[in-house]
Design a protein around this motif. Structure first.
Motif, short mmCIF file in Angstrom:
data_model
loop_
_atom_site.label_atom_id
_atom_site.label_comp_id
_atom_site.label_asym_id
_atom_site.label_seq_id
_atom_site.Cartn_x
_atom_site.Cartn_y
_atom_site.Cartn_z
N GLU A 150 -0.77 -0.43 -2.07
CA GLU A 150 -2.19 -0.13 -2.09
C GLU A 150 -2.73 0.92 -1.25
OE1 GLU A 150 -6.15 -2.81 -1.88
OE2 GLU A 150 -4.44 -3.91 -2.45
N LEU A 151 -2.12 0.58 0.10
CA LEU A 151 -2.61 1.22 1.26
C LEU A 151 -1.94 2.59 1.21
CD1 LEU A 151 -1.99 -1.41 4.05
CD2 LEU A 151 -4.34 -0.48 3.44
N LEU A 152 -0.75 2.69 0.79
CA LEU A 152 -0.17 4.10 0.56
C LEU A 152 -0.94 4.95 -0.39
CD1 LEU A 152 3.66 2.92 0.38
CD2 LEU A 152 2.62 4.47 2.06
N LYS A 153 -1.50 4.71 -1.60
CA LYS A 153 -2.35 5.39 -2.28
C LYS A 153 -3.25 6.11 -1.58
CE LYS A 153 -1.94 2.22 -6.30
NZ LYS A 153 -2.77 1.34 -7.06
N ASN A 154 -3.92 5.58 -0.53
CA ASN A 154 -4.72 6.58 0.08
C ASN A 154 -4.18 7.43 1.37
OD1 ASN A 154 -6.85 5.46 -1.38
ND2 ASN A 154 -6.78 3.48 -0.08
N ASP A 155 -2.84 7.40 1.56
CA ASP A 155 -2.25 8.28 2.55
C ASP A 155 -2.09 9.51 1.99
OD1 ASP A 155 -0.42 9.46 4.40
OD2 ASP A 155 -0.38 7.47 5.29
#
Length: 322
Positions: A164-169
């Protein structure tokens, strides 16, 4: 009824519960009301207020101590819900009805523990992990295991949160471009950069391939074991290259990058015969996709590589089964 339950008078609580069910109030409504009443009591409990303050200060030792105190009186599910509601207020952040009477054992049944019941603790653990504070992350992980959350559910929650966090990186989008072009050097470098941010390589590659599929339309027993700090290190060698990256290098890149990815697959333990079989499968699919689009140039490109990897032309020309 709730006062009787919290004071330990299960017999009285059971009698009141059954009287209300027999009066026509469904079990679902009863349990919803019980949950609501318990949450109200939790919100007025000074220990819950102290827990919220500790969480806001990132003092997770105090936070988990306060949770332990609350758990002696209330259910974990309602504690988590109340704490999240209190934190949000302070810091800005239809089933089928049944009418079954109960026995006194109803109050003693074990609650199945879900990761959602520890969302605040999981968030704290992930923040610690991604900040490189592995000792603190380990302590929070073991706290949840020791309070009934199985390893598999907790490990799944870690992976889900990372993805989930990686999607916004922004590096993920760059990784998708490199993956699509078959640019092995750039792709591996981006994966390494994200690993240096303390993400697991498996979640990095999964996030890149998932976003690649969306952008380019490609289709492709519980344990309760505590951990040591070594848990956060991935056990097996990270496989940052894949058969799909190899095909992308051939289809969208150059012969140089194609050969480089082939070499990386060999280094990861893949045998040439397995790599050739994978390329034949992908070239077969590419051939018939191009045939459907009337693209002769791509048909010829796929056919040549299919045969170069040991495929027979007569096999290639057999249409895929519907």
């Amino acid at each position: 009824m709730i006062d009787a339950k919290l004071s330990g008078n299960d017999k009285l609580a059971t009698r009141i519960y059954n009287e209300m069910v027999n009066a026509g109030i469904s079990n679902e409504k009863m349990e919803s009301q019980l949950g609501s009443k318990e949450k109200e009591k939790i919100k007025k409990d000074s220990v819950a207020m102290e827990a919220v303050e500790a969480y806001a200060k990132k003092d997770y030792d105090t936070y988990t101590q306060k949770l332990d105190e609350l758990r002696k009186k209330y259910s974990q599910k309602n504690i988590e819900s109340a704490i999240r509601s209190m934190y949000k207020a302070a810091y800005g952040e239809d089933d089928i009805e049944t009418f079954d009477t109960i026995s006194q054992e109803f109050w003693e049944k074990e609650e199945e523990v879900e990761s959602s019941q520890f969302k605040t603790v999981i968030d704290a653990m992930m923040e610690a992990k991604l900040s490189g504070k592995l000792g603190e992350a380990t302590k929070l992980y073991n706290y949840m295991v020791n309070n009934g959350l199985p390893n598999d559910k907790l490990d799944s929650a870690i992976d889900s949160r990372e993805k989930e966090l990686l999607k916004n990186d922004p590096l993920i989008k760059e990784g998708v471009e490199a993956f699509h072009e078959g640019d092995a050097d750039r792709y591996v470098d981006i994966v390494e950069q994200l690993k240096n941010k303390n993400y697991y390589a498996r979640n990095v590659t999964s996030a890149i391939e998932s976003m690649h599929d969306k952008l380019y339309g490609e289709d492709d027993e519980d344990t309760f074991e505590t951990i040591t700090q070594d848990f956060w290190e991935e056990d097996e060698a990270d496989e940052m290259v894949s058969y799909e990256l190899l095909f992308n290098a051939f289809w969208n890149g150059s012969r140089g990058t194609y050969n480089e990815v082939w070499g990386l697959l060999n280094a990861a333990g893949k045998e040439d015969k397995s790599i050739r079989a994978s390329m034949r499968n992908r070239c077969y699919d590419a051939y018939w996709k191009a045939e459907g689009e009337g693209n002769t140039e791509e048909m010829n490109k796929a056919a040549a590589e299919y045969q170069r990897n040991g495929g027979k032309l007569e096999t290639l020309l057999k249409p895929p089964k519907e």
